[in-house]
Write an enzyme that holds these catalytic residues in place. Structure first.
Site, PDB file in Angstrom:
ATOM      1  N   ASP A 483       0.809  -1.217   0.000  1.00 33.40           N
ATOM      2  CA  ASP A 483       0.000   0.000   0.000  1.00 33.40           C
ATOM      3  C   ASP A 483       0.841   1.265   0.000  1.00 33.40           C
ATOM      4  O   ASP A 483       0.335   2.360  -0.243  1.00 33.40           O
ATOM      5  CB  ASP A 483      -0.855   0.029   1.276  1.00 33.40           C
ATOM      6  CG  ASP A 483      -2.206  -0.617   1.073  1.00 33.40           C
ATOM      7  OD1 ASP A 483      -2.713  -0.592  -0.054  1.00 33.40           O
ATOM      8  OD2 ASP A 483      -2.745  -1.147   2.057  1.00 33.40           O
TER       9      ASP A 483
HETATM   10  C1  BGC Z   1       0.395   1.278   6.235  1.00 31.47           C
HETATM   11  C2  BGC Z   1       0.085   0.063   5.419  1.00 31.47           C
HETATM   12  C3  BGC Z   1      -1.389  -0.085   5.266  1.00 31.47           C
HETATM   13  C4  BGC Z   1      -2.041   1.207   4.781  1.00 31.47           C
HETATM   14  C5  BGC Z   1      -3.537   1.048   4.805  1.00 31.47           C
HETATM   15  C6  BGC Z   1      -0.280   2.491   5.655  1.00 31.47           C
HETATM   16  O1  BGC Z   1      -0.045   3.595   6.459  1.00 31.47           O
HETATM   17  O2  BGC Z   1       1.798   1.447   6.294  1.00 31.47           O
HETATM   18  O3  BGC Z   1       0.634  -1.091   6.045  1.00 31.47           O
HETATM   19  O4  BGC Z   1      -1.643  -1.100   4.344  1.00 31.47           O
HETATM   20  O5  BGC Z   1      -1.664   2.283   5.578  1.00 31.47           O
HETATM   21  O6  BGC Z   1      -4.210   2.154   4.381  1.00 31.47           O
HETATM   22  C1  NOJ Z   2      -1.579  -3.733   5.548  1.00 31.18           C
HETATM   23  C2  NOJ Z   2      -2.775  -3.790   4.680  1.00 31.18           C
HETATM   24  O1  NOJ Z   2      -3.899  -4.201   5.416  1.00 31.18           O
HETATM   25  C3  NOJ Z   2      -2.559  -4.728   3.506  1.00 31.18           C
HETATM   26  O2  NOJ Z   2      -3.673  -4.697   2.665  1.00 31.18           O
HETATM   27  C4  NOJ Z   2      -1.310  -4.369   2.784  1.00 31.18           C
HETATM   28  O3  NOJ Z   2      -1.118  -5.306   1.743  1.00 31.18           O
HETATM   29  C5  NOJ Z   2      -0.118  -4.351   3.705  1.00 31.18           C
HETATM   30  N1  NOJ Z   2      -0.375  -3.488   4.818  1.00 31.18           N
HETATM   31  C6  NOJ Z   2       1.158  -3.904   3.008  1.00 31.18           C
HETATM   32  O4  NOJ Z   2       1.146  -2.560   2.693  1.00 31.18           O
END
Ligand code: BGC
Ligand code: NOJ
Length: 811
Positions: A483
């Site tokens: 993400d």
């Molecule tokens: C986090 C990710 C997450 C995303 C969700 C980010 O701030 O680092 O792990 O998947 O937010 O919106």
């Molecule tokens: C947490 C999110 O829930 C997941 O959808 C994502 O793939 C990982 N972070 C990595 O960014």
């Protein structure tokens, strides 16, 4: 250092000090009513949706941590204490917390008084039950006061924590005997209320926080407890609470139990009132009556145990390796069920307000629970698919209460569509229920756009097929699985969400990771087509897949590992020419799992590079070298300090991809070693470093670039649960559901010379013994079913109710 121990016979983790490095929590409830409960009885309750139907208040990031919860105060003379130590924090003579499957038992003892506080959410009901037993272990009579205390939340947790100009004037309660009814907003648009009750009449109560705690008091020093007792206050506005007082007198050896409950009740609109302004309490009274008999609580506990016995009987291993069995048979599957219930909404790191159900998250979670609850997996698939857009892309999240896609988070995460194929494929392999593909499912939550689920899968596949970039690799959109790799975002203003800023599509930025997914799950799609007789479509699909596979092995290949992406300027991300972020874990895992470069050597080389460059003693970090400055063109990933989260943290979620990839290549020792490094039971002994619960996975462990290397964060709600279960149950122990039945193909370390497994599959039970006399890492020499040899490694599907005995020789 440990702060407790595993009690496998009871399937509990027993915490022996309340001063754990962080609150260690448990989840109660598996249907509609949920409670988070920490080892000191901190936490909160909600009905279905942690944001929109919050029953009790919780202040995240509070100081001290974990102040709110389901509190019991004991006043013994001048001494005031809690069996769970918090919030008064009086030292106890004895303390123990047992987190079990769906229940928590906390015991505290002081000055000859022993109190146990047992909490559970009964199956099939919308309430939390809390049985408090007080025993006088001393030699003289004890006169005690006991106070339960919870603070109500005004339903919408977000509004509750921000809209004080209104909320300080809306709170309303009714008190009726031993029950306190929380009815804020019931007079107008809400048809639901909460009720807190005791099974005996209290000697006093308070419903106003100000009266019980004091304006300048705190839960650590409630005025009513430390002073003269409850005042009988009625909350009008401000903060409604439920507090009661019981004056107990116990002879030596005597004990008494009080059952408390916290229930959620909905009334039909035309049955809201008993009299003008008086709540119709019929349903609450019926709920209270259900638990009035002294045996009712034990009955609820029994039912809960039976529920978990049944769920966990679907996959059970006995390997002689205690920690492995403990993770596989109990905690990993338990965590998978919690991700089914919570997705990413409510933990001690997820506030329950920020995120609903993630499209990709929920699809991946399915991989971990489909073998336990196939019917609910089916329902979940249909819910998720309904939030797909007609062009195959998808809302990134949806709200569990409304099941509608969340516009605020939008769409454009280009891996999302393929995860739907992954989830449905897992469902088909587990159940053989092809009828799901005929189910008509909305697009964009619009019934007029409904199409069979099969069409949803087709559009998922086609979305990727038709969104390729200059190198013939899939376009990344807002981001892919990572993400934080936001290649079309370019955010320069504080507060902007990296996930929604900038165009959702860019014509250049591409993802090698999605290429791996397209090959892996695209093949699952074309196989489905073939089984349905759609030969032409399958052949055309395979051609598209072959082209992307080729692109991954050319433009996507860096010489010794798979590149990560091309950015919006066509520059390589995750290649040797990069100053930072030269190698990423995700494409190595996904491309090798897809079999890319397996025959030609790139797969093995990529995994060697992972070992050389990304391995640490606590797990494999996401990338190296960590980014040390903000790169506008890469986005959120470079906003984290080195070693945290996606910027070179040990992201536990993609470690099991490497386990699966290593197993794909037959590397049993290495697969197990990678598995072991992040598996909670194996790192219990470093709990003071790891800090999060030693019985469940955390999303992230700080990487070697971080000052707190080894520290876990974001425990519980992570795709790690599902993926580690896939990696250990399918890749290592080798029981793989396929469209044709269970395939047995273990890939193990040499020390595993023999193990047995019990697997319930499509209604039949397979008792499997794997013999590995020569310590082979992979390879199956023979398979017998009920003593008769079979060809190949796929066990013929047995009729429902059958029980067969399978013997597998490796070597
Ligand atoms: C986090 C990710 C997450 C995303 C969700 C980010 O701030 O680092 O792990 O998947 O937010 O919106
Ligand atoms: C947490 C999110 O829930 C997941 O959808 C994502 O793939 C990982 N972070 C990595 O960014």
């Amino acid at each position: 250092m440990r702060f407790g121990y595993f009690d496998d016979a009871r399937r509990e983790y027993v915490i022996t000090t309340p001063r754990t490095p962080l609150p260690w929590i448990n989840y109660l409830g598996s249907e509609a009513f949920f409670t988070l409960c920490s080892n000191t009885a901190g936490g909160y309750a909600f009905y279905r949706d942690a944001r929109l139907r919050r029953l009790t208040r919780y202040r995240y990031n509070n100081c001290p941590l974990d102040s709110e919860g389901f509190r019991i105060y004991i006043k013994d003379g001048e001494s005031v204490w809690n069996p769970g130590w918090q919030p008064v924090q009086t030292g106890l003579d004895r303390y123990e917390c047992r987190h079990g499957l769906g229940y928590t038992v906390i015991e505290g003892e002081k000055d000859g008084v022993a109190v146990s506080q047992e909490l559970l959410v009964p199956q099939g009901d919308d309430c939390l039950l809390m049985r408090v037993t007080v025993r006088n272990d001393g030699k003289t009579e004890k006169k005690l006061r006991l106070f339960p205390y919870v603070e109500f939340c005004l339903w919408d947790a977000m509004d509750d924590g921000s809209n004080f100009q209104r909320n300080y004037s809306t709170g309303e309660v009714e008190v009726c005997g031993a029950a306190i009814y929380h009815k804020t907003e019931y007079r107008e648009r809400r048809d639901h209320y909460a009720v807190f009750w005791a099974d005996r009449k209290p000697d006093g109560f308070d419903t106003s926080r100000e009266a019980f705690i004091g304006v300048y008091g705190s839960p650590a020093r409630p005025e009513a407890v430390f002073g003269e007792g409850c005042t009988g206050s009625a909350a009008h506005g401000w903060q409604p609470v439920a507090a009661q007082q019981f004056d107990l007198s116990l002879a030596p050896g005597e004990s008494t139990a009080i059952l408390f409950g916290l229930g959620y009740i909905e009334n039909p609109r035309d049955e809201k009132w008993a009299a003008p302004g008086v709540v119709n309490k019929k349903r609450a009274e019926a709920m209270i009556a259900r638990y009035a008999a002294p045996a009712a609580f034990d009955g609820a506990m029994e039912a809960l145990r039976a529920h978990w016995d049944a769920l966990l009987s679907n996959y059970r291993v006995s390997s002689g390796e205690e920690k492995l069995d403990r993770m596989v048979n109990i905690w990993n599957q338990y965590q998978c069920m919690v991700t089914f219930n919570m997705s990413r909404s409510a933990s001690y790191f997820e506030s329950g307000m920020g995120r609903g159900m993630g499209f990709r998250d929920s699809c991946q979670d399915l991989l971990g629970f489909v073998h336990m609850i196939p019917e609910r997996a089916r329902e979940r698939i249909l819910d998720i698919a309904a939030t797909q857009f007609p062009d195959g892309s998808a809302y990134h999240q949806y709200q569990p209460l409304t099941k509608k896609g969340n516009l605020a988070v939008g769409s454009g995460f280009n891996d999302d569509p393929l995860w739907l194929i992954a989830g449905v494929d897992a469902y088909l392999r587990e159940t053989g229920d092809w009828s799901i593909l005929d189910e008509r499912v909305d697009f964009d939550n619009d019934p007029s756009l409904a199409q069979p689920l099969l069409e949803h899968l087709r559009r998922s596949f086609d979305y990727t097929r038709t969104h390729l970039g200059p190198h013939g690799l899939p376009l990344i959109g807002r981001a892919d699985w990572n993400d934080c790799l936001n290649l079309n975002c370019f955010s320069e203003h504080p507060g902007e969400s990296f996930q929604t800023t900038g165009p959702s599509e860019g014509p250049v930025a591409e993802s090698v990771f999605i290429a791996g997914m397209f090959v892996k799950y695209g093949r699952a799609w074309t196989e489905i087509c073939r089984r349905l007789g759609l030969e032409d479509e399958a052949a055309a699909g395979d051609e598209a897949i072959a082209a992307v596979e080729k692109a991954a092995l050319t433009s996507g290949w860096d010489g010794a590992w798979f590149r990560r992406a091309f950015d919006a300027f066509g520059k390589v991300v995750g290649g040797k020419e990069c100053e930072e972020g030269q190698i990423f874990i995700e494409p190595q895992g996904m491309c090798v799992m897809a079999g890319i470069g397996k025959e030609t050597g790139e797969a093995a080389r990529a995994l060697e590079s992972v070992r050389e460059r990304l391995d640490t003693k606590y797990g494999i970090v996401l990338l190296q070298p960590a980014y040390t400055r903000y790169h506008l063109e890469l986005g959120e990933i470079t906003s984290y300090p080195p070693g945290y989260k996606e910027n070179a943290g040990i992201f536990c979620h993609n470690n099991p991809w490497i386990v699966c990839a290593e197993a794909e290549l037959g590397h049993g020792e290495r697969a197990f070693e990678v598995y072991r490094r992040t598996a909670p039971a194996y790192i219990e002994s470093i709990s003071e470093i790891h800090r999060t619960e030693p019985y469940v996975y955390s999303q992230m462990i700080a990487g070697r670039d971080a000052p707190s290397f080894g520290e876990g964060k974001n425990s519980w709600l992570t795709g790690t649960a599902a993926w580690t279960f896939v990696s250990v149950s399918q890749a290592i122990l080798g029981v793989q559901p396929t469209l044709d039945g269970l395939r047995i193909d273990p890939c193990v370390p040499a020390f595993l010379r023999r193990f047995t497994l019990c697997r319930r599959y499509r209604g039949a039970v397979y008792e499997i013994t794997v013999e590995n006399p020569d310590g082979a890492e992979k390879g199956v020499r023979s398979v017998t079913v009920d003593g008769l040899p079979i060809e190949g490694q796929v066990l013929p599907v047995q009729p429902e109710g059958a029980r067969v005995s399978v013997v597998v020789y490796m070597g």
